[in-house]
Scaffold this active site. Sequence first.
Site, PDB file in Angstrom:
ATOM      1  CD  GLU A  87      -0.490   1.565   9.186  1.00 62.85           C
ATOM      2  OE1 GLU A  87      -1.575   1.033   8.880  1.00 62.85           O
ATOM      3  OE2 GLU A  87       0.360   1.921   8.336  1.00 62.85           O
ATOM      4  CD  GLU A 105      -3.015  -0.457   2.388  1.00 63.63           C
ATOM      5  OE1 GLU A 105      -3.151   0.730   2.761  1.00 63.63           O
ATOM      6  OE2 GLU A 105      -3.525  -1.417   2.983  1.00 63.63           O
TER       7      GLU A 105
END
Length: 276
Positions: free
Chosen positions: A154, A77
């Site tokens: 993250e 991503e």
Amino acid sequence: AWHATALALGLTFGAVAQAMAPEVPGANQIVTRTLPNGMKLVVWPDKDIPNVAMYTLYRVGSRNERPGITGISHFFEHMMLNGRKTRAPGEFDRVMEGSGGSNNAYTSSDVTVYQNWFPSSVTGLIFDLESDRMRNLDFNAEKVESERGVVYSERRSSVDNDNFGTLLEQMQATAFVAHPYQIPIIGWPSDIEGWKVADLQDYYHQYYAPTSIPTRCSSWPTGTSPVFQRNPRHPPSRRRSRRSSVSAACVSSATPRRLCLPWHGTRPRSPLARRE
């Protein structure tokens, strides 16, 4: 006799329920095409507004990973928004937003999905952007390390420093003991630290191919030429998964305590999914 009556009633009620089910407006206009390179396009015309909603689904997720490279599907991503051999880092977003569009992406256990929303007048340009990053992704070592740090951050915020995120990760790992669904989508910490550029390149060439992609478009303007068909053919992945029958109960040790009780179940597949 009562068996026959019950069967007849069941069939009747089933037919009535099916007849009463609301039809989705425009569903009869859906068009499906397979390009010469093996890529599948599904187009749902919608002329309410002059915009296009484009979803590019790669049939690859955390279930396709293995120990040592967990989280690599999600990592793409980030990589897919960075530089290509033909475009500088950040140019994808600059061109998209400069044309009045926006984009996003998400990863699941089964698929990685790239979403674009844009005016129909720039359809050819956006298709060219997607086609380019499908073929020409640049695995610059400096960029890989930069995004590795972003992904690790993250993970810390969504799992390591989040009680519910930790609980969900442990629940998934417990519920699927002998199944790739036990792999966390964001990846295990040691694997995030250990990916090599060669691992990324191998994964990209195996899964980021036209034969792995059904692309959904809504409000595709008539006469648009699908530039995706320029992409070379790649062999599709033949990996298959084995399903475990284990269920699990997990309790968080944090305060307040949280309890998860997952069950394995099945869900009906749509006619479209069966055709795929």
